[in-house]
Design a protein around this motif. Structure first.
Motif, PDB file in Angstrom:
ATOM      1  N   UNK A  61       0.797  -1.228   0.000  1.00 31.78           N
ATOM      2  CA  UNK A  61       0.000   0.000   0.000  1.00 31.78           C
ATOM      3  C   UNK A  61       0.832   1.282   0.000  1.00 31.78           C
ATOM      4  N   UNK A  62       2.145   1.151   0.106  1.00 26.97           N
ATOM      5  CA  UNK A  62       2.969   2.353   0.218  1.00 26.97           C
ATOM      6  C   UNK A  62       2.970   3.138  -1.088  1.00 26.97           C
ATOM      7  N   UNK A  63       2.729   4.432  -0.969  1.00 29.81           N
ATOM      8  CA  UNK A  63       2.769   5.357  -2.099  1.00 29.81           C
ATOM      9  C   UNK A  63       3.543   6.584  -1.628  1.00 29.81           C
ATOM     10  N   UNK A  64       4.661   6.868  -2.273  1.00 36.60           N
ATOM     11  CA  UNK A  64       5.530   7.962  -1.817  1.00 36.60           C
ATOM     12  C   UNK A  64       4.787   9.294  -1.757  1.00 36.60           C
ATOM     13  N   UNK A  65       3.954   9.577  -2.725  1.00 34.88           N
ATOM     14  CA  UNK A  65       3.229  10.856  -2.731  1.00 34.88           C
ATOM     15  C   UNK A  65       2.252  10.940  -1.553  1.00 34.88           C
ATOM     16  N   UNK A  66       1.561   9.842  -1.293  1.00 40.26           N
ATOM     17  CA  UNK A  66       0.556   9.843  -0.233  1.00 40.26           C
ATOM     18  C   UNK A  66       1.164   9.690   1.164  1.00 40.26           C
ATOM     19  N   UNK A  67       2.240   8.933   1.276  1.00 38.68           N
ATOM     20  CA  UNK A  67       2.807   8.617   2.586  1.00 38.68           C
ATOM     21  C   UNK A  67       4.173   9.247   2.832  1.00 38.68           C
ATOM     22  N   UNK A  68       4.546  10.207   2.001  1.00 41.04           N
ATOM     23  CA  UNK A  68       5.840  10.876   2.150  1.00 41.04           C
ATOM     24  C   UNK A  68       6.006  11.564   3.496  1.00 41.04           C
ATOM     25  N   UNK A  69       4.907  12.015   4.079  1.00 39.80           N
ATOM     26  CA  UNK A  69       4.977  12.677   5.380  1.00 39.80           C
ATOM     27  C   UNK A  69       5.547  11.743   6.445  1.00 39.80           C
ATOM     28  N   UNK A  70       5.320  10.431   6.290  1.00 36.89           N
ATOM     29  CA  UNK A  70       5.876   9.477   7.251  1.00 36.89           C
ATOM     30  C   UNK A  70       7.390   9.385   7.106  1.00 36.89           C
ATOM     31  N   UNK A  71       7.868   9.379   5.872  1.00 34.01           N
ATOM     32  CA  UNK A  71       9.313   9.356   5.646  1.00 34.01           C
ATOM     33  C   UNK A  71       9.960  10.609   6.224  1.00 34.01           C
ATOM     34  N   UNK A  72       9.304  11.732   6.017  1.00 35.07           N
ATOM     35  CA  UNK A  72       9.832  12.995   6.546  1.00 35.07           C
ATOM     36  C   UNK A  72       9.840  12.973   8.074  1.00 35.07           C
ATOM     37  N   UNK A  73       8.783  12.431   8.655  1.00 39.03           N
ATOM     38  CA  UNK A  73       8.678  12.398  10.117  1.00 39.03           C
ATOM     39  C   UNK A  73       9.769  11.535  10.736  1.00 39.03           C
ATOM     40  N   UNK A  74      10.070  10.416  10.117  1.00 35.95           N
ATOM     41  CA  UNK A  74      11.068   9.517  10.705  1.00 35.95           C
ATOM     42  C   UNK A  74      12.478  10.076  10.515  1.00 35.95           C
ATOM     43  N   UNK A  75      12.671  10.840   9.468  1.00 37.80           N
ATOM     44  CA  UNK A  75      14.000  11.391   9.213  1.00 37.80           C
ATOM     45  C   UNK A  75      14.238  12.723   9.909  1.00 37.80           C
ATOM     46  N   UNK A  76      13.170  13.360  10.330  1.00 39.23           N
ATOM     47  CA  UNK A  76      13.283  14.670  10.945  1.00 39.23           C
ATOM     48  C   UNK A  76      13.757  14.549  12.392  1.00 39.23           C
ATOM     49  N   UNK A  77      14.954  15.031  12.651  1.00 38.02           N
ATOM     50  CA  UNK A  77      15.491  14.969  14.003  1.00 38.02           C
ATOM     51  C   UNK A  77      15.230  16.260  14.763  1.00 38.02           C
ATOM     52  N   UNK A  78      15.222  17.357  14.055  1.00 33.42           N
ATOM     53  CA  UNK A  78      15.030  18.643  14.722  1.00 33.42           C
ATOM     54  C   UNK A  78      13.936  19.406  13.991  1.00 33.42           C
ATOM     55  N   UNK A  79      12.891  19.746  14.728  1.00 33.55           N
ATOM     56  CA  UNK A  79      11.794  20.513  14.158  1.00 33.55           C
ATOM     57  C   UNK A  79      11.367  21.591  15.133  1.00 33.55           C
ATOM     58  N   UNK A  80      10.332  22.317  14.773  1.00 32.02           N
ATOM     59  CA  UNK A  80       9.848  23.415  15.597  1.00 32.02           C
ATOM     60  C   UNK A  80       9.517  22.957  17.017  1.00 32.02           C
ATOM     61  N   UNK A  81       8.856  21.818  17.146  1.00 32.27           N
ATOM     62  CA  UNK A  81       8.470  21.322  18.477  1.00 32.27           C
ATOM     63  C   UNK A  81       9.661  21.012  19.354  1.00 32.27           C
TER      64      UNK A  81
END
Length: 166
Positions: A61-81
């Motif tokens: 079911x993985x679709x990069x366009x639809x689920x890209x936010x998950x890839x970004x979330x797992x790779x994001x170490x430093x964000x606003x929060x």
């Protein structure tokens, strides 16, 4: 400690993140324990995102366009929060379980800087709630919202600078 989001061998949070029916959002005991190690509030973290991505791949079911936010979330170490919470460490310890600090920081990291900018009043409201919950009385009430707004803007600016280096 039993996780309230676990339903037999499935995870409601993974189901929500992957946008799949609960029965296919399987989670192992080990992954569940690692998730709970992140804090009392089970939230978006590397474990839940990894399990969500694995679920999507395993079921074709993985679709990069639809689920890209998950890839970004797992790779994001430093964000606003994370930046904002690190600037407030001296006010309260989010591990005390009495607030939603850790969970809200993860949400802001997930949103990214643009959405945090759009949701600044929501974040200011969260900070105001936290200030009251943690008994912050050294800042006069009328100034708390403006101080919170400035702290959020500074965190957004720093996070935007960090994103440009990725």
């Amino acid at each position: 400690m039993k996780c309230p989001l676990r339903k037999e061998d499935s995870c409601q949070l993974v189901s929500d993140l992957a946008k799949v029916p609960l029965p296919i959002a399987k989670i192992t005991d080990s992954a569940c324990e690692n998730c709970m190690a992140y804090g009392k509030e089970q939230t978006l973290n590397k474990v839940t995102v990894s399990v969500a991505l694995s679920t999507l791949h395993r079921n074709g079911l993985f679709d990069r366009a639809e689920h890209g936010y998950l890839l970004k979330a797992i790779g994001s170490r430093i964000g606003t929060g994370r930046i904002l919470s690190s600037s407030l460490w001296w006010i309260a310890k989010p591990e005390d379980g009495a607030c939603y600090c850790r969970s809200r920081a993860a949400i802001m990291d997930h949103w990214g800087v643009d959405k945090c900018e759009r949701e600044i009043e929501t974040i200011v409201g969260w900070l105001m709630e936290g200030a009251e919950m943690h008994g912050v009385k050294w800042v006069p009430k009328p100034l708390q919202a403006e101080l919170a707004r400035r702290l959020v803007r500074a965190a957004i600016k720093k996070a935007r600078k960090y994103e440009k280096t990725l």
